[in-house]
Design a protein around this motif. Sequence first.
Motif, short mmCIF file in Angstrom:
data_model
loop_
_atom_site.label_atom_id
_atom_site.label_comp_id
_atom_site.label_asym_id
_atom_site.label_seq_id
_atom_site.Cartn_x
_atom_site.Cartn_y
_atom_site.Cartn_z
N TYR A 48 14.75 -3.82 -23.39
CA TYR A 48 15.25 -3.02 -22.27
C TYR A 48 15.10 -1.54 -22.56
CZ TYR A 48 17.55 -7.38 -20.96
OH TYR A 48 17.81 -8.68 -20.62
N THR A 49 14.67 -0.78 -21.54
CA THR A 49 14.57 0.67 -21.66
C THR A 49 15.09 1.28 -20.38
OG1 THR A 49 12.57 0.40 -22.98
CG2 THR A 49 13.03 2.60 -22.13
N GLU A 50 15.96 2.27 -20.50
CA GLU A 50 16.50 2.99 -19.35
C GLU A 50 15.90 4.40 -19.35
OE1 GLU A 50 18.86 2.91 -15.92
OE2 GLU A 50 18.65 1.30 -17.36
N THR A 147 9.04 -5.66 -4.83
CA THR A 147 10.06 -6.20 -3.94
C THR A 147 11.09 -5.11 -3.68
OG1 THR A 147 9.77 -8.37 -4.96
CG2 THR A 147 11.76 -8.03 -3.65
N ARG A 148 11.32 -4.82 -2.40
CA ARG A 148 12.33 -3.83 -2.03
C ARG A 148 13.67 -4.55 -1.91
NH1 ARG A 148 12.77 1.07 -0.48
NH2 ARG A 148 10.54 1.41 -0.29
N ARG A 149 14.68 -4.06 -2.66
CA ARG A 149 16.02 -4.63 -2.60
C ARG A 149 16.91 -3.84 -1.65
NH1 ARG A 149 16.54 -8.34 -7.00
NH2 ARG A 149 14.43 -9.13 -7.10
N SER A 150 16.66 -2.53 -1.55
CA SER A 150 17.38 -1.66 -0.61
C SER A 150 16.54 -0.40 -0.45
CB SER A 150 18.79 -1.32 -1.12
OG SER A 150 18.71 -0.44 -2.22
N ASN A 151 17.02 0.56 0.32
CA ASN A 151 16.27 1.80 0.50
C ASN A 151 16.13 2.58 -0.79
OD1 ASN A 151 15.69 1.46 3.17
ND2 ASN A 151 17.42 2.65 3.90
N THR A 152 17.06 2.40 -1.71
CA THR A 152 17.03 3.17 -2.96
C THR A 152 16.84 2.29 -4.19
OG1 THR A 152 19.44 3.08 -3.08
CG2 THR A 152 18.46 5.02 -2.01
N LEU A 153 16.30 1.08 -4.02
CA LEU A 153 16.07 0.18 -5.15
C LEU A 153 14.84 -0.67 -4.90
CD1 LEU A 153 17.44 -0.96 -7.86
CD2 LEU A 153 18.16 -2.82 -6.39
N VAL A 154 13.84 -0.54 -5.79
CA VAL A 154 12.61 -1.32 -5.68
C VAL A 154 12.33 -1.92 -7.06
CG1 VAL A 154 10.15 -1.28 -5.12
CG2 VAL A 154 11.71 0.22 -3.90
N VAL A 155 11.93 -3.20 -7.09
CA VAL A 155 11.59 -3.88 -8.33
C VAL A 155 10.09 -4.17 -8.32
CG1 VAL A 155 11.98 -5.91 -9.76
CG2 VAL A 155 13.87 -4.93 -8.46
N VAL A 156 9.39 -3.72 -9.38
CA VAL A 156 7.95 -3.94 -9.52
C VAL A 156 7.75 -4.83 -10.73
CG1 VAL A 156 5.70 -2.86 -9.90
CG2 VAL A 156 7.44 -1.69 -8.54
N VAL A 169 13.06 0.62 -10.16
CA VAL A 169 13.20 2.04 -9.86
C VAL A 169 14.32 2.22 -8.85
CG1 VAL A 169 10.84 2.65 -10.46
CG2 VAL A 169 11.33 1.91 -8.17
N TYR A 170 15.16 3.23 -9.06
CA TYR A 170 16.35 3.39 -8.24
C TYR A 170 16.76 4.85 -8.18
CZ TYR A 170 18.50 3.64 -12.82
OH TYR A 170 18.81 4.01 -14.09
N TRP A 171 17.65 5.14 -7.23
CA TRP A 171 18.29 6.46 -7.13
C TRP A 171 19.78 6.23 -7.32
CZ3 TRP A 171 16.33 11.36 -6.44
CH2 TRP A 171 17.27 12.37 -6.26
N ASN A 172 20.34 6.82 -8.36
CA ASN A 172 21.77 6.75 -8.62
C ASN A 172 22.18 8.11 -9.17
OD1 ASN A 172 24.38 6.07 -9.14
ND2 ASN A 172 23.93 4.68 -10.82
N ALA A 173 22.56 9.02 -8.28
CA ALA A 173 22.88 10.41 -8.63
C ALA A 173 21.68 11.08 -9.30
CB ALA A 173 24.11 10.47 -9.53
N GLY A 174 20.49 10.63 -8.96
CA GLY A 174 19.24 11.15 -9.50
C GLY A 174 18.26 10.02 -9.69
N PRO A 175 16.98 10.36 -9.89
CA PRO A 175 15.97 9.30 -10.05
C PRO A 175 16.08 8.64 -11.41
CG PRO A 175 14.97 11.47 -10.23
CD PRO A 175 16.41 11.69 -9.86
N GLY A 176 15.85 7.33 -11.42
CA GLY A 176 15.91 6.59 -12.67
C GLY A 176 15.09 5.32 -12.59
N ALA A 177 14.88 4.70 -13.74
CA ALA A 177 14.14 3.45 -13.82
C ALA A 177 14.64 2.65 -15.00
CB ALA A 177 12.65 3.70 -13.95
N GLN A 178 14.58 1.34 -14.87
CA GLN A 178 14.87 0.43 -15.97
C GLN A 178 13.63 -0.39 -16.20
OE1 GLN A 178 17.44 -2.94 -15.29
NE2 GLN A 178 18.33 -2.71 -17.33
N ILE A 179 13.18 -0.48 -17.44
CA ILE A 179 11.99 -1.23 -17.79
C ILE A 179 12.40 -2.39 -18.69
CG2 ILE A 179 9.72 -1.13 -18.85
CD1 ILE A 179 10.11 2.03 -18.43
N VAL A 180 12.05 -3.60 -18.27
CA VAL A 180 12.34 -4.78 -19.07
C VAL A 180 11.00 -5.41 -19.45
CG1 VAL A 180 13.45 -7.05 -19.13
CG2 VAL A 180 14.51 -5.17 -17.86
N GLU A 181 10.75 -5.49 -20.75
CA GLU A 181 9.54 -6.14 -21.25
C GLU A 181 9.91 -7.56 -21.62
OE1 GLU A 181 6.71 -4.69 -21.02
OE2 GLU A 181 7.27 -2.59 -20.83
N GLU A 182 9.32 -8.54 -20.93
CA GLU A 182 9.60 -9.95 -21.18
C GLU A 182 8.42 -10.57 -21.91
OE1 GLU A 182 10.23 -11.51 -17.26
OE2 GLU A 182 12.27 -10.74 -17.16
#
Length: 185
Positions: A48-50, A147-156, A169-182
Amino acid sequence: MGQSWRFVVAWLTAAVAAVTVSWLGVRIGIAPAITDEAPVAIDVNRRYTEVRFGLADVTPAPAPSRPAPSRTSARPTRTPSTPATRRPAPSRPATATPSPSPSPSPPDRRPRYRVNAEGGDVIVAYSPTRVDVIDTDPVPGYVASATRRSNTLVVVRLAGPSHASVVTVYWNAGPGAQIVEEFGG
């Protein structure tokens, strides 16, 4: 009277046990939400990487193409007309014709960020009300799906043989992303 005390003690014991179990369950479930630390999951097949973005990370948006302004003047020339020689135009029925070209949309000026993963790169445009995936560049052999989950959350998902990169990728008080390597076996 001795038997009623047993019921009271049994009821108190059951009540204390229920409150204790509930308190432990709520504490375990709510603790990650109360603290600033993310919950830690140990999985040998995942990493996991934030990522939080700032202004230094902005990918420049492509410049919109505009025609160059001409230097010739576009003043209409007036031709004098005499009232005696002008004839009224014959009247024709009015017909509605659709406009040949729609008005151009304004250029997208949202900041864009590149999210790097092992399965490829994702370019994202962020704003507080909308997050859009602009482009994906998967590594050869990988396939990208979003896949779009909401206006401010997309999963690629960048899926390949025995490995997948999931970029949220998401917006939560600023732009951010979480990367999960499986990693698969």
